[in-house]
Design a protein around this motif. Structure first.
Motif, PDB file in Angstrom:
ATOM      1  N   ALA A  84      -0.302  75.627  59.936  1.00 18.77           N
ATOM      2  CA  ALA A  84      -0.346  75.427  61.384  1.00 18.77           C
ATOM      3  C   ALA A  84       0.497  76.440  62.152  1.00 18.77           C
ATOM      4  O   ALA A  84       0.084  76.918  63.219  1.00 18.77           O
ATOM      5  CB  ALA A  84       0.125  74.011  61.724  1.00 18.77           C
ATOM      6  N   SER A  85       1.669  76.790  61.617  1.00 12.74           N
ATOM      7  CA  SER A  85       2.577  77.632  62.400  1.00 12.74           C
ATOM      8  C   SER A  85       3.281  78.717  61.599  1.00 12.74           C
ATOM      9  O   SER A  85       4.190  79.371  62.112  1.00 12.74           O
ATOM     10  CB  SER A  85       3.629  76.757  63.093  1.00 12.74           C
ATOM     11  N   GLY A  86       2.889  78.900  60.341  1.00 11.84           N
ATOM     12  CA  GLY A  86       3.499  79.942  59.530  1.00 11.84           C
ATOM     13  C   GLY A  86       4.802  79.488  58.888  1.00 11.84           C
ATOM     14  O   GLY A  86       5.414  78.510  59.317  1.00 11.84           O
ATOM     15  N   ALA A  87       5.221  80.226  57.866  1.00  9.10           N
ATOM     16  CA  ALA A  87       6.428  79.862  57.124  1.00  9.10           C
ATOM     17  C   ALA A  87       7.691  79.842  57.985  1.00  9.10           C
ATOM     18  O   ALA A  87       8.555  78.984  57.772  1.00  9.10           O
ATOM     19  CB  ALA A  87       6.605  80.803  55.936  1.00  9.10           C
ATOM     20  N   PRO A  88       7.847  80.762  58.979  1.00  6.31           N
ATOM     21  CA  PRO A  88       9.067  80.706  59.791  1.00  6.31           C
ATOM     22  C   PRO A  88       9.233  79.384  60.550  1.00  6.31           C
ATOM     23  O   PRO A  88      10.347  79.010  60.916  1.00  6.31           O
ATOM     24  CB  PRO A  88       8.902  81.876  60.766  1.00  6.31           C
ATOM     25  N   GLY A  89       8.122  78.673  60.793  1.00  4.56           N
ATOM     26  CA  GLY A  89       8.195  77.416  61.519  1.00  4.56           C
ATOM     27  C   GLY A  89       8.407  76.203  60.643  1.00  4.56           C
ATOM     28  O   GLY A  89       8.380  75.064  61.131  1.00  4.56           O
ATOM     29  N   LEU A  90       8.642  76.434  59.354  1.00  5.78           N
ATOM     30  CA  LEU A  90       8.824  75.318  58.427  1.00  5.78           C
ATOM     31  C   LEU A  90      10.077  74.520  58.781  1.00  5.78           C
ATOM     32  O   LEU A  90      11.168  75.077  58.939  1.00  5.78           O
ATOM     33  CB  LEU A  90       8.931  75.851  57.000  1.00  5.78           C
ATOM     34  N   ALA A 137      17.397  70.917  48.817  1.00  8.66           N
ATOM     35  CA  ALA A 137      18.702  71.119  49.450  1.00  8.66           C
ATOM     36  C   ALA A 137      18.612  71.817  50.803  1.00  8.66           C
ATOM     37  O   ALA A 137      19.530  71.721  51.608  1.00  8.66           O
ATOM     38  CB  ALA A 137      19.617  71.912  48.525  1.00  8.66           C
ATOM     39  N   GLY A 138      17.499  72.510  51.041  1.00  9.25           N
ATOM     40  CA  GLY A 138      17.355  73.215  52.305  1.00  9.25           C
ATOM     41  C   GLY A 138      16.009  73.900  52.384  1.00  9.25           C
ATOM     42  O   GLY A 138      15.198  73.856  51.451  1.00  9.25           O
ATOM     43  N   ARG A 139      15.773  74.560  53.520  1.00 10.43           N
ATOM     44  CA  ARG A 139      14.495  75.244  53.730  1.00 10.43           C
ATOM     45  C   ARG A 139      14.241  76.300  52.674  1.00 10.43           C
ATOM     46  O   ARG A 139      13.131  76.422  52.142  1.00 10.43           O
ATOM     47  CB  ARG A 139      14.489  75.893  55.122  1.00 10.43           C
ATOM     48  N   ASP A 140      15.262  77.093  52.340  1.00 14.97           N
ATOM     49  CA  ASP A 140      15.059  78.174  51.383  1.00 14.97           C
ATOM     50  C   ASP A 140      14.678  77.647  50.006  1.00 14.97           C
ATOM     51  O   ASP A 140      13.872  78.261  49.300  1.00 14.97           O
ATOM     52  CB  ASP A 140      16.318  79.034  51.273  1.00 14.97           C
ATOM     53  N   PRO A 188      11.784  85.644  57.660  1.00  9.78           N
ATOM     54  CA  PRO A 188      13.090  86.165  58.099  1.00  9.78           C
ATOM     55  C   PRO A 188      14.258  85.435  57.434  1.00  9.78           C
ATOM     56  O   PRO A 188      14.297  84.205  57.394  1.00  9.78           O
ATOM     57  CB  PRO A 188      13.068  85.900  59.611  1.00  9.78           C
ATOM     58  N   GLY A 189      15.180  86.203  56.893  1.00  8.40           N
ATOM     59  CA  GLY A 189      16.382  85.634  56.317  1.00  8.40           C
ATOM     60  C   GLY A 189      16.236  85.059  54.923  1.00  8.40           C
ATOM     61  O   GLY A 189      17.211  84.559  54.357  1.00  8.40           O
TER      62      GLY A 189
END
Length: 217
Positions: free
Chosen positions: A31-37, A58-61, A116-117
């Motif tokens: 729906a919005s790409g990986a950066p919007g996860l 544990a987190g997004r990454d 990003p990041g």
């Protein structure tokens, strides 16, 4: 007492919840790409609190890493199966397109714009090298090239991308040419850039495979 190799009910539940989290993550990416996860958004969808979900990832990454690992592993398995059946470079190219078309979001997560990041761990790099290893094996089976051009000379001195594969410069060029040009066609197709142009992308991809197969010999 739980037998060796068997999951406990708690372990099965954890596996199921992690699988559902990943499914929700793929929906968000579509729906919005990986950066919007957003893990908090996934938690709400699943009727969980944010802290509860963080017990599973544990987190997004960590979640992105799991998705990327699954994606790369799927392509590596597809290449291994194709190679086991005797596929040449063109056969691997067809396996690549089939894998990409099966789930375009999965393709773009690993071969699209970097998140990003985010920095992938070493084990994912090893899976990526396994994938390239199949390409190099197929390229090497075509034999040594008759002459070395500027690209072959350059690649003989800049071969980190090939890991410890013993491919000669001609095989390096063949594999890299297949890899880059096929991804170019696939990326355009999956992003919808051929829509409305009036031709079948499958025919274009097949023609590119034929052209490459003759050019690299």
């Amino acid at each position: 007492m739980v037998g060796k190799g068997k999951e406990t009910p708690r372990e099965r539940y954890r596996t199921q919840v992690r699988a559902e989290i990943k499914e929700r993550a793929w929906e968000q990416i579509a729906a919005s790409g990986a950066p919007g996860l957003s893990l908090n958004s996934i938690a709400k969808q699943m009727g969980m609190s944010g802290p509860a979900l963080y017990r599973y990832f544990a987190g997004r990454d960590e979640l992105i890493t799991e998705l990327i690992r699954d994606a790369y592993r799927g392509l590596a398995d597809a290449f291994r199966a194709a190679a086991a059946s005797g596929a040449d470079l063109a056969g691997l190219g067809r396996a690549l397109r089939a894998w990409a078309l099966d789930d375009p979001q999965r393709y773009f997560l690993v071969y699209g714009t970097p998140v990003p990041g985010y920095h992938a761990p070493e084990d994912i790099t090893l899976i990526a090298r396994e994938i390239m290893g199949h390409m190099l094996d197929a390229a090497a089976r075509l034999g040594e090239g008759s002459e070395e051009g500027p690209l072959e000379v350059h690649l003989s001195e800049h071969r980190q991308w090939a890991g410890d594969h013993p491919a000669d410069p001609a095989a390096l060029r063949r594999a890299l040419s297949f890899w880059t040009r096929l991804h170019g066609v696939l990326s355009l197709e999956l992003a919808g850039h051929f829509t409305g142009m009036g031709f079948d992308p499958a025919v274009l991809y097949g023609a590119e495979l034929d052209t490459l197969a003759h050019a690299v010999r």
